[in-house]
Design an enzyme around this catalytic site. Structure first.
Site, PDB file in Angstrom:
ATOM      1  N   HIS A   1      -7.781  -5.586   0.923  1.00  0.00           N
ATOM      2  CA  HIS A   1      -6.531  -4.827   0.933  1.00  0.00           C
ATOM      3  C   HIS A   1      -5.437  -5.496   1.774  1.00  0.00           C
ATOM      4  O   HIS A   1      -4.255  -5.295   1.526  1.00  0.00           O
ATOM      5  CB  HIS A   1      -6.809  -3.419   1.474  1.00  0.00           C
ATOM      6  CG  HIS A   1      -5.702  -2.441   1.248  1.00  0.00           C
ATOM      7  ND1 HIS A   1      -5.303  -2.020  -0.004  1.00  0.00           N
ATOM      8  CD2 HIS A   1      -4.902  -1.773   2.121  1.00  0.00           C
ATOM      9  CE1 HIS A   1      -4.319  -1.144   0.104  1.00  0.00           C
ATOM     10  NE2 HIS A   1      -4.046  -0.984   1.385  1.00  0.00           N
TER      11      HIS A   1
ATOM     12  N   SER B   1       0.830  -1.210   0.000  1.00  0.00           N
ATOM     13  CA  SER B   1       0.000   0.000   0.000  1.00  0.00           C
ATOM     14  C   SER B   1       0.868   1.265   0.000  1.00  0.00           C
ATOM     15  O   SER B   1       1.560   1.528  -0.977  1.00  0.00           O
ATOM     16  CB  SER B   1      -0.946  -0.051   1.196  1.00  0.00           C
ATOM     17  OG  SER B   1      -1.938   0.930   1.120  1.00  0.00           O
TER      18      SER B   1
END
Length: 397
Positions: free
Chosen positions: A366, A170
């Site tokens: 995620h 990320s």
């Protein structure tokens, strides 16, 4: 009256602590709740791996903490966490699941960075984060321009290697794009970059809590401040009862994407004991700007300040064409923060994408490739095989 209020407050705190302890003890293994209380170094030591803690000072005087699972003489790899996270991300799921342990067990010297402002890098040679607003004037731009170069230089100096493998999750990928675009010389030291849930373009972000985040930032009126710092009270408040537990899990799913199959519910106390680890509100603001302008660009300070800083009315785009290091993109379909359409757009602009893997599951979110139950089998083994194609064991000084 004051004395009565104090006694009442103490009684209330005691009652809450008793509820929390009772629910945790009845619901979770003692080893998991213990992991929640430990810091990264203690966690690694608990599982009998050789841990070292190092500190690096950046050019702008931030003091950063690095955790190393020491495998001296072996090729170094560097792992960089995402937003609100820390080095714990890479070890939190234990020796049989976590990426850091897997790399160590396969003969790599494992280094894990901590971005400025999180619980381990909340320090500066001159500024006090509790008192000096100037400490919190950074975004992930500064993490890419200053933090990553300082940490990678340090690792190479310590190990004697000329090259290093990079794993980012990320924001750890966003900062990498910034570093290699703004300091292209760092492309030369990367054997390969493994981008897990890569973030650059964000037009198709679908997090349900996005409007709430935008409202909160507007209410803050652009004040510079710390955001969600690590506290024991935060994670413990999630386990007062089944109701509070469900609320905390739902909040995570609303941010990351709903993924019950890949979420190891038994590890929840350990996860929430380490995440969130704190960041700067400006980092989130910068990401929200990318959502609004549909670009991957520097921070937008407004017309007047942009003219002073950039000599143009809007911030310039990061020159992605300068990122020449070999890149592998690993992403999922149910990621609320990293949409596969935006990753495809990024892949078209990066000049040296050597691996692109979109996992077919419709539930993986995620964090699936970091905390996921089958992440090692589904992703890490593939990464390790790819690493063998980019050897660097002969690059020692």
């Amino acid at each position: 009256m004051l004395k009565i209020n104090v006694i009442g407050s103490i009684f209330s705190m005691y009652a809450i602590a008793l509820l929390q302890a009772t629910y945790l003890d009845k619901t979770y293994p003692k080893s998991v709740t213990q992991d929640a209380e430990l810091d990264t170094a203690q966690l690694i030591a608990k599982y009998k791996y050789p841990i070292e803690t190092h500190y690096v000072t950046t050019e702008d005087k931030y003091i950063l903490c690095l955790h190393r699972i020491s495998n001296r003489g072996k090729p170094p790899v560097f792992l960089m966490h995402g937003l609100l996270d820390s080095s714990a991300a890479w070890v939190i799921m234990g020796p049989t699941k976590s990426l850091a342990y897997y790399l160590y067990d396969n003969d790599y010297d494992v280094w894990m960075g901590n971005a400025r402002g999180n619980r381990y890098s909340r320090n500066h040679t001159d500024l006090n984060p509790d008192k000096d607003e100037l400490f919190w004037t950074f975004s992930w731009h500064e993490i890419g321009v200053n933090d990553l170069p300082a940490m990678l230089d340090y690792v190479l100096k310590q190990t004697g290697y000329k090259k290093i493998g990079y794993f980012g999750h990320s924001q750890g990928t966003t900062a990498f794009w910034v570093m290699c675009a703004m300091h292209p010389k760092y492309n030369e030291i990367i054997t390969m970059m493994y981008a897990i849930a890569p973030v650059a373009f964000m037009k198709h972000l679908k997090a349900p809590l996005l409007p709430l985040a935008q409202t909160a930032l507007e209410a803050a009126q652009n004040r510079i401040s710390e955001f969600m710092p690590h506290t024991k009270w935060f994670w413990k408040s999630c386990f007062l009862s089944k109701l509070t537990e469900v609320a905390c899990v739902e909040a995570l799913f609303q941010i990351m994407g709903r993924d019950v199959p890949q979420t190891n519910m038994t590890m929840l106390p350990a996860i929430l004991g380490h995440f969130p680890a704190g960041c700067n509100l400006k980092q989130i603001t910068h990401y929200l700007q990318l959502v609004e302008n549909d670009r991957f660009c520097l921070f937008d300070y407004g017309l007047e300040e942009n003219m002073k800083l950039y000599k143009q009315s809007s911030p310039p785009d990061y020159p992605l064409e300068k990122i020449t290091a070999p890149v592998g993109l690993y992403y999922t379909l149910n990621d609320y923060l990293t949409n596969d359409v935006d990753v495809e757009r990024l892949a078209q602009l990066l000049p040296n994408v050597v691996k692109k893997k979109l996992f077919p599951s419709k539930t993986w979110n995620h964090m699936a490739l970091i905390w996921g139950i089958v992440a090692r089998e589904a992703a890490y083994k593939d990464m390790l095989e790819t690493m063998k194609k980019y050897p660097y064991t002969t690059d020692t000084v």
